[in-house]
Design a protein around this motif. Structure first.
Motif, PDB file in Angstrom:
ATOM      1  N   LYS A 107      40.229  47.944  31.501  1.00 39.22           N
ATOM      2  CA  LYS A 107      39.847  49.271  31.965  1.00 39.22           C
ATOM      3  C   LYS A 107      40.850  49.773  33.004  1.00 39.22           C
ATOM      4  N   LYS A 108      41.248  48.865  33.898  1.00 36.53           N
ATOM      5  CA  LYS A 108      42.213  49.262  34.925  1.00 36.53           C
ATOM      6  C   LYS A 108      43.555  49.620  34.317  1.00 36.53           C
ATOM      7  N   SER A 109      44.005  48.842  33.336  1.00 38.25           N
ATOM      8  CA  SER A 109      45.306  49.133  32.731  1.00 38.25           C
ATOM      9  C   SER A 109      45.240  50.410  31.903  1.00 38.25           C
ATOM     10  N   LYS A 110      44.118  50.664  31.236  1.00 37.55           N
ATOM     11  CA  LYS A 110      43.970  51.920  30.487  1.00 37.55           C
ATOM     12  C   LYS A 110      43.955  53.106  31.440  1.00 37.55           C
ATOM     13  N   MET A 111      43.250  52.970  32.542  1.00 37.02           N
ATOM     14  CA  MET A 111      43.183  54.039  33.527  1.00 37.02           C
ATOM     15  C   MET A 111      44.567  54.298  34.121  1.00 37.02           C
ATOM     16  N   PRO A 139      35.287  36.873  30.452  1.00 37.27           N
ATOM     17  CA  PRO A 139      35.266  38.077  29.615  1.00 37.27           C
ATOM     18  C   PRO A 139      35.055  39.346  30.432  1.00 37.27           C
ATOM     19  N   GLU A 140      34.221  39.287  31.454  1.00 38.12           N
ATOM     20  CA  GLU A 140      34.008  40.474  32.279  1.00 38.12           C
ATOM     21  C   GLU A 140      35.295  40.845  33.017  1.00 38.12           C
ATOM     22  N   LEU A 141      36.031  39.808  33.459  1.00 43.25           N
ATOM     23  CA  LEU A 141      37.290  40.053  34.133  1.00 43.25           C
ATOM     24  C   LEU A 141      38.293  40.709  33.194  1.00 43.25           C
ATOM     25  N   GLU A 142      38.342  40.231  31.962  1.00 39.85           N
ATOM     26  CA  GLU A 142      39.263  40.818  30.984  1.00 39.85           C
ATOM     27  C   GLU A 142      38.900  42.259  30.704  1.00 39.85           C
ATOM     28  N   ALA A 143      37.616  42.558  30.551  1.00 40.94           N
ATOM     29  CA  ALA A 143      37.189  43.937  30.296  1.00 40.94           C
ATOM     30  C   ALA A 143      37.554  44.824  31.482  1.00 40.94           C
ATOM     31  N   GLY A 144      37.352  44.331  32.699  1.00 45.23           N
ATOM     32  CA  GLY A 144      37.713  45.086  33.894  1.00 45.23           C
ATOM     33  C   GLY A 144      39.216  45.281  33.991  1.00 45.23           C
TER      34      GLY A 144
END
Length: 169
Positions: free
Chosen positions: A12-16, A4-9
């Motif tokens: 975030k990267k794709s949104k950025m 889950p932490e990997l998915e959140a990261g």
């Protein structure tokens, strides 16, 4: 738990990345639009003689290359206004065509400076605050400098008086 932490990261990267791409597109489109709006080629030349200046066709255009003759120092003067007097500083360059006219303009810089000071001394601070007032002052300056150069050299020599710096306090 690490997934889950990997998915959140990853989100975030794709949104950025998406935000960066959108920002680049908006800035690029805005820059291109500003370029075409401000620097659009206007091939029409207005030779109407409304301000007493000589027509552009009478300027000797030996090579047709635009050259710029800078005044040695900026013009500083006090301009009276209705509410108060203001200090004005104007940096000026002269646009001429061809090296012959460049040399003629350089030879008569003291006379040109005197003419510009005479024109600037008639300026009103309330008018100089507006764009129309600045444009009127520039066209009066061009007309007077061209008239003086025509009297001295039998040719207007100067095509345009350009304000490259304009500060009013």
């Amino acid at each position: 738990m690490a997934e889950p932490e990997l998915e959140a990261g990853g989100k975030k990267k794709s949104k950025m990345m998406l935000i960066i791409i959108v920002a680049v597109l908006v800035l690029g489109g805005g820059g291109a639009g500003a370029y075409f709006f401000l620097f659009a080629a206007d091939d029409t030349v207005n030779t109407d003689n409304l301000d007493g200046a000589m027509p552009l066709a009478e300027i000797e255009q030996s090579s047709g290359t635009a050259l710029y003759v800078g005044m040695p120092r900026p013009f500083q003067f006090n301009a009276p206004g209705v509410t108060r007097e203001r200090l004005v500083q104007i940096e000026v360059q002269l646009m001429v065509r061809g090296p012959e006219n460049e040399e003629r303009a350089k030879r008569h810089i003291p006379m040109i400076e005197g003419t510009l000071l005479r024109v600037f001394s008639t300026a009103n601070a309330d008018d100089l605050v507006t764009e129309a007032g600045k444009t009127e002052l520039r066209s009066k300056s061009t007309a007077q400098v061209r008239q003086v150069m025509n009297d001295l050299e039998k040719s207007p020599v100067v095509e345009e008086v350009l304000f490259t710096g304009f500060v009013i306090q």
